[in-house]
Enzyme design. Sequence first.
Site, PDB file in Angstrom:
ATOM      1  N   ARG A  66       1.092  -1.440   0.158  1.00  0.00           N
ATOM      2  CA  ARG A  66       0.363   0.188   0.107  1.00  0.00           C
ATOM      3  C   ARG A  66       1.001   1.040  -0.079  1.00  0.00           C
ATOM      4  NH1 ARG A  66      -2.155  -4.072   2.937  1.00  0.00           N
ATOM      5  NH2 ARG A  66      -1.927  -3.256   5.141  1.00  0.00           N
ATOM      6  N   GLU A 103       2.316  -6.174  13.158  1.00  0.00           N
ATOM      7  CA  GLU A 103       0.895  -5.702  14.341  1.00  0.00           C
ATOM      8  C   GLU A 103       0.229  -7.494  14.110  1.00  0.00           C
ATOM      9  OE1 GLU A 103      -1.906  -2.989  13.508  1.00  0.00           O
ATOM     10  OE2 GLU A 103      -2.895  -3.476  15.282  1.00  0.00           O
TER      11      GLU A 103
END
Length: 182
Positions: A66, A103
């Site tokens: 992204r 994460e």
Amino acid sequence: MWWNWVVMKLETALTFIRDIPDYPKPGILFKDITPLLANPEAFGVVVDAFAADVKSSDIVAGIEARGFIFAAAIAAQTNRGFVPFRKSGKLPYKTYGAKYGLEYGDDEIEVHVDSFSDGKIITIVDDVLATGGTLCAALELAERAGAKVESVLVLFEIAGLGGREQISAKFPNVEIRSLVTS
Ligand code: AMP
């Protein structure tokens, strides 16, 4: 019509980021940027805001996947070159690589060894700053490849995960700019 000339405000553009709970794992609140990208005004306003933060850099580098979307648009708009940090095994020439935790898992990114030759000044772009593992890996690779990193630009910073602190501890001279912080 006159209202076609009214530029969307950045804060409105940022409302196009959609929260997806429990993706890709339970407990993760995923920041989905696809509605923002699909809106031409929102995408344009965000790229303009990022572009204003590119100062002395010769190169705008993006992190797969992204980060590529914003970095390539910013590079084109500011007349800079674009360099990709890619997931391992995707770049065809000689690379430097670094593993990192994020994460919701582990990963590895690579950059071509000659991406920043002659001590290029660079800006690194990604969509989300969470624990900071991804950006620390990119910063480490950039330094190994001879770059001087001027700044890191992210669309969304998840403040509670300590990413900014981790980056600043390891790379105190790198400016970190986020357009929105949770
Ligand atoms: P981290 O290395 O933990 O800072 O994670 C940042 C990277 O993982 C970025 O490349 C993001 O695209 C992705 N990422 C991590 N957490 C999220 C999240 N909550 N929503 C969307 N992308 C995320």
